[in-house]
Design an enzyme around this catalytic site. Structure first.
Site, short mmCIF file in Angstrom:
data_model
loop_
_atom_site.label_atom_id
_atom_site.label_comp_id
_atom_site.label_asym_id
_atom_site.label_seq_id
_atom_site.Cartn_x
_atom_site.Cartn_y
_atom_site.Cartn_z
CG HIS A 282 42.13 36.83 38.75
ND1 HIS A 282 43.50 36.69 38.79
CD2 HIS A 282 41.81 36.90 37.44
CE1 HIS A 282 43.97 36.68 37.57
NE2 HIS A 282 42.97 36.81 36.72
CG HIS A 332 38.81 31.98 36.65
ND1 HIS A 332 38.77 33.20 37.27
CD2 HIS A 332 39.68 32.10 35.62
CE1 HIS A 332 39.57 34.04 36.63
NE2 HIS A 332 40.15 33.39 35.62
CD GLU A 334 35.86 37.46 37.58
OE1 GLU A 334 36.74 37.58 36.70
OE2 GLU A 334 34.66 37.76 37.40
#
Ligand code: SF4
Length: 515
Positions: A282, A332, A334
């Site tokens: 990620h 998240h 990422e």
């Protein structure tokens, strides 16, 4: 525990089940049959509980007479001798193999029992013609058997192609041998009684089915590369190998690598000085890279090249004086990494309302980027709102939502259109897997995210004849095979595939792990 078998509403009558479709519940002993009947007594049409008698000889005789009787499924329930020291009195063992009979739905059944609050294990059950003593327990356990009983083998064999399952409640174990059978037996009978309604739900979920596989599904090139990087570092350096965050968002993959010596940490301060650390698929922010350099850690970067591309775009837009609207989900990994590339120039937007609230430095110098694993439809709504507000907005050079995310959404939409239900293999923290569930729901087909067959709830399957099946980009292909195998234990399954496109993308490995 709740009983979710349909009950008649006021004024409604449920028809008597057809014997051809009905469950035969076999209990060898009177005391076992009584426990089951008590567990079933609140159901509108409880299945027949047949007392089959004690021991292998009686079981074989009963098995012979069952072949003259109409039934839909057979389940054997009773007490048994636990062979593993991991078992406790009152635990349930769901047979995966019972003698020579395979009971393929065992993972689904065990998951249902656990959700009902019971301690359920899956494993091989052997049938012997005598009570097992200490030395024999150890030998049977060494041969891979989890439980021994005196009746299940012949009774299971009587199913003759019909769905079959065996649930045995542990009355005695290596630590609580036959001497303690009274207290152990009481605990086992309580578990048996509590498990009885689950038997009814299992029977209601049985039936012949079609499974439609979405193609493509499962691992993408970025996930394959990230897993291979950790495997190669493990091979070369030996365990332990530190990995910052989950290498990919899948519990099976992470559990497998952990068992081989990978140690997953949340932050670099959990990595010893001078150790090697792998960055997950990620990606990470520059701040994390700087900390690793300061600590003298040897870094191997498993960031997916398509995530790295988004990072590079963020840096380029920010250097050109643009405010970057990053479409993605807060929190998240990422998104955290991409935000970290140009924190003063990037604004996270999750909805059209976020777009309306944006305060860029210059309305004419706005660009947008996307998290790679978004829903194509959802992202289009937010980018549409951005374009409406900032008509001169710049877009990324090519789509940020990656090929794998897009392809899996197109494929699952195709199977959802033909299915009563879609099962998506993937973990709860897998963004692209969650998006697959949402894609089906938007298409009007119920869908559920499952890590494996044990997460399939029996109530989902009642009345369902066509199941769509896919897997998120981080879910291993073997999970799909396991799910099909488990469903085949509920009745004949025919499998076909709907392929909307094929993929041939591969990413090269970083120089540190190349041959
Ligand atoms: S889902 Fe896409 S961005 Fe994520 S690892 Fe796979 S290919 Fe790369």
């Amino acid at each position: 525990m709740t009983d979710t078998v349909p009950r008649p509403r006021d004024g409604e009558e449920l028809g008597e089940p057809d014997p051809q479709d009905s469950l035969l519940l076999c209990a060898p002993l009177r005391i076992e049959a009584r426990a089951l009947r008590r567990g079933l007594r609140d159901l509108p049409y409880p299945p027949a509980v047949i007392r089959t008698g004690y021991g292998t000889t009686r079981a074989a005789q009963q098995a012979g007479s069952l072949s003259h009787r109409p039934f839909g499924q057979i389940m054997v329930m009773g007490l048994g001798a636990g062979l593993s020291t991991d078992l406790s009195p009152g635990d349930l063992v769901v047979g995966t193999e019972v003698g020579s009979v395979t009971c393929a739905s065992a993972p689904i059944l065990a998951g249902e029992l656990r959700r009902a609050g019971l301690s359920a294990h899956t494993g091989r059950i052997t049938t012997v013609d005598h009570l097992v003593r200490r030395a024999e327990r150890a030998k049977l356990a060494a041969d891979g058997w989890l439980l021994a009983d005196m009746e299940s083998g012949p009774l299971a064999a009587a199913a003759g192609g019909h769905p079959v399952a065996v649930i045995r409640a542990v009355s005695d174990t290596p630590h609580h041998p036959v001497a303690g059978i009274v207290s152990g037996g009481l605990a086992a009978l309580r578990s048996l009684r509590a498990a009885a309604p689950v038997a009814q739900r299992w029977a209601a979920a049985c039936g012949t089915r079609q499974v439609l596989l979405a193609g493509p599904r499962s691992f993408c090139a970025g996930v394959e590369r990230a897993i291979e990087i950790v495997e190669r570092v493990l091979e070369r350096q030996g365990p332990p190998v530190y990995v910052r965050k989950q290498i990919v968002h899948n519990t099976r993959v992470v559990g497998d690598l952990e068992s081989r010596g990978a140690i997953f940490v949340d932050e670099l301060d959990q990595v010893p000085d001078g150790a090697t650390v792998v960055f997950s698929a990620h990606g990470v922010s520059p701040a994390v890279r700087e900390e690793a350099a300061r600590r003298g850690l040897a870094v191997i970067d498993a960031t997916c090249p398509l995530v790295s591309k988004v990072h590079a775009e963020a840096r380029r837009f920010a250097a050109d004086g643009y405010t970057v609207a990053l479409i993605g989900h807060a929190g998240h990994e990422e998104v955290e990494g991409t935000l970290g590339e140009a924190p003063d120039s990037t604004i996270l937007v999750q909805t059209a309302a976020d777009v309306a609230a944006m305060r860029p430095r210059d309305d004419k110098r706005v660009a947008y980027l996307m998290q790679t694993t978004l829903s194509v439809d959802e992202a289009a709504e937010v980018s549409g709102a951005l374009r409406e507000r900032f008509p001169a907005m710049r877009a990324p050079g090519s789509d940020d939502i990656c090929y794998a995310t897009t392809n899996r959404q197109v494929a699952v939409r195709a199977v959802a259109a033909e299915s009563d239900l879609v099962l998506v293999a993937g973990s709860k923290n897998s963004s692209n897997s969650v998006r697959l569930v949402e894609t089906c729901e938007r298409a009007g087909t119920p869908a559920h995210l499952i890590d494996g067959a044990e997460d399939i709830q029996l109530d989902w399957l009642a009345g369902v004849s066509t199941i769509g099946l896919t897997a998120g980009a981080s879910a291993p292909p073997a999970v799909v095979e396991e799910i099909i195998a488990a469903l085949s234990g509920l009745g004949e399954v025919s499998v076909s595939e709907r392929v909307t496109t094929t993929e041939s993308i591969r990413f090269g490995l970083p120089k540190e792990v190349r041959q």
